[in-house]
Design a protein around this motif. Structure first.
Motif, PDB file in Angstrom:
ATOM      1  N   TYR A   2      49.833  22.880  33.222  1.00  0.00           N
ATOM      2  CA  TYR A   2      50.694  22.130  33.143  1.00  0.00           C
ATOM      3  C   TYR A   2      52.152  22.648  32.597  1.00  0.00           C
ATOM      4  CZ  TYR A   2      53.150  17.679  32.056  1.00  0.00           C
ATOM      5  OH  TYR A   2      54.061  16.542  32.098  1.00  0.00           O
ATOM      6  N   PHE A   3      53.317  22.218  33.282  1.00  0.00           N
ATOM      7  CA  PHE A   3      54.648  22.948  32.602  1.00  0.00           C
ATOM      8  C   PHE A   3      55.423  21.768  32.400  1.00  0.00           C
ATOM      9  CE2 PHE A   3      52.697  25.401  36.089  1.00  0.00           C
ATOM     10  CZ  PHE A   3      52.900  26.676  35.400  1.00  0.00           C
ATOM     11  N   ASP A   4      55.931  21.727  31.057  1.00  0.00           N
ATOM     12  CA  ASP A   4      56.847  20.814  30.359  1.00  0.00           C
ATOM     13  C   ASP A   4      58.298  21.107  30.660  1.00  0.00           C
ATOM     14  OD1 ASP A   4      58.290  18.953  28.991  1.00  0.00           O
ATOM     15  OD2 ASP A   4      57.195  19.655  27.150  1.00  0.00           O
ATOM     16  N   LEU A   5      58.836  20.347  31.703  1.00  0.00           N
ATOM     17  CA  LEU A   5      60.258  20.733  32.038  1.00  0.00           C
ATOM     18  C   LEU A   5      61.185  20.343  31.202  1.00  0.00           C
ATOM     19  CD1 LEU A   5      60.022  20.637  36.068  1.00  0.00           C
ATOM     20  CD2 LEU A   5      59.382  22.583  34.573  1.00  0.00           C
ATOM     21  N   THR A   6      60.895  19.548  30.202  1.00  0.00           N
ATOM     22  CA  THR A   6      61.880  19.318  29.074  1.00  0.00           C
ATOM     23  C   THR A   6      62.118  20.321  28.449  1.00  0.00           C
ATOM     24  OG1 THR A   6      60.341  18.451  27.644  1.00  0.00           O
ATOM     25  CG2 THR A   6      60.884  16.837  29.262  1.00  0.00           C
ATOM     26  N   ASP A   7      61.026  21.452  28.546  1.00  0.00           N
ATOM     27  CA  ASP A   7      61.369  22.590  27.519  1.00  0.00           C
ATOM     28  C   ASP A   7      62.433  23.604  28.302  1.00  0.00           C
ATOM     29  OD1 ASP A   7      61.158  25.107  26.588  1.00  0.00           O
ATOM     30  OD2 ASP A   7      59.000  24.855  26.368  1.00  0.00           O
ATOM     31  N   GLY A  13      62.052  28.335  35.261  1.00  0.00           N
ATOM     32  CA  GLY A  13      61.211  28.813  36.465  1.00  0.00           C
ATOM     33  C   GLY A  13      60.697  27.473  37.446  1.00  0.00           C
ATOM     34  N   ALA A  14      61.919  26.273  37.257  1.00  0.00           N
ATOM     35  CA  ALA A  14      61.495  25.333  37.982  1.00  0.00           C
ATOM     36  C   ALA A  14      61.767  25.628  39.450  1.00  0.00           C
ATOM     37  CB  ALA A  14      62.579  24.155  37.288  1.00  0.00           C
ATOM     38  N   TYR A  15      62.538  26.332  39.956  1.00  0.00           N
ATOM     39  CA  TYR A  15      62.635  26.657  41.329  1.00  0.00           C
ATOM     40  C   TYR A  15      61.510  26.734  42.291  1.00  0.00           C
ATOM     41  CZ  TYR A  15      65.172  28.154  45.699  1.00  0.00           C
ATOM     42  OH  TYR A  15      65.387  28.527  47.229  1.00  0.00           O
ATOM     43  N   SER A  16      60.840  27.934  41.767  1.00  0.00           N
ATOM     44  CA  SER A  16      59.579  28.001  42.543  1.00  0.00           C
ATOM     45  C   SER A  16      58.495  26.861  42.421  1.00  0.00           C
ATOM     46  CB  SER A  16      58.794  29.373  42.014  1.00  0.00           C
ATOM     47  OG  SER A  16      58.679  29.338  40.390  1.00  0.00           O
ATOM     48  N   LYS A  17      58.715  26.293  41.295  1.00  0.00           N
ATOM     49  CA  LYS A  17      57.462  25.034  41.446  1.00  0.00           C
ATOM     50  C   LYS A  17      58.062  23.973  42.243  1.00  0.00           C
ATOM     51  CE  LYS A  17      56.320  26.340  36.684  1.00  0.00           C
ATOM     52  NZ  LYS A  17      57.091  27.486  36.534  1.00  0.00           N
TER      53      LYS A  17
END
Length: 203
Positions: A2-7, A13-17
């Protein structure tokens, strides 16, 4: 995992996800005209229909690292018109070549050797071999974020549609005949040849 994109660290690393999971993405091969009359064309894969009544398309620019607008958005802001050329499989090589970082004073039509044809209701050129083309005028640009890697959404009013007779069956676009490609993550593309049908359920 799980990736917390509020961090903020995870956001880097959001682009690749996003581009690896939201696939395949249709490609808007956008032709525009600069204020100086240079014919530009470039592909965008953050592209979809925003509305049918009225007919509006949505294309998003992901801001470059230098935070400058790309030529397509600059041209749209200056001249207010564009053509969305749909990319069939036979056009994929030229489409890919057109995304090289040409200077704004260089026309990708000339540099890549893309055969063009006049559009009907807008001034930018159309790709002659594109079997579906949407002639558009700029409705609005919505800035989601002005930061590098932020998004600027271009909403485009469709004023005319060209559909080649070769892809029409009983008045409808035949997906197999149009033979579009979709963008995957990284350098990967997908074809649309392995089609299957599912009837919409009725309650």
């Amino acid at each position: 995992m799980y990736f917390d994109l509020t961090d903020p660290d995870e956001q880097k690393g959001a682009y690749s996800k996003l581009v690896g999971g939201i696939t395949p993405r249709p490609i808007a091969w956008i032709s525009t005209l600069s204020a100086d009359g240079v014919a530009n064309i470039a592909p965008y894969s953050f592209f979809t229909v925003a509305s049918v009544n009225p007919p509006v398309l949505s294309v998003t620019q992901v801001n470059p690292s230098d935070n400058k607008n790309k030529d397509t958005l600059n041209n749209l802001l200056a001249t207010q018109e564009c053509v969305i050329n749909v990319v069939s499989h036979e056009l994929v090589e030229q489409m890919n070549q057109s995304c090289a970082n040409f200077p704004s004073q260089v026309s990708e039509f000339a540099a890549v050797g893309i055969a063009a044809t006049a559009s009907k209701l807008v001034k930018p050129l159309s790709v002659a071999a594109a079997k579906v083309r949407y002639e558009c005028r700029l409705r609005e640009v919505i800035t989601i974020s002005a930061q590098p890697a932020g998004g600027k959404m271009m909403l485009l009013d469709i004023v005319g549609v060209y559909i080649d007779d070769s892809v029409l069956v009983d008045g409808y676009i035949d997906s197999a005949l149009l033979n579009t490609v979709g963008k995957m993550g990284g350098n990967d593309f997908a074809t649309t040849q392995a089609l299957f049908s599912l009837a919409r359920p009725e309650l």
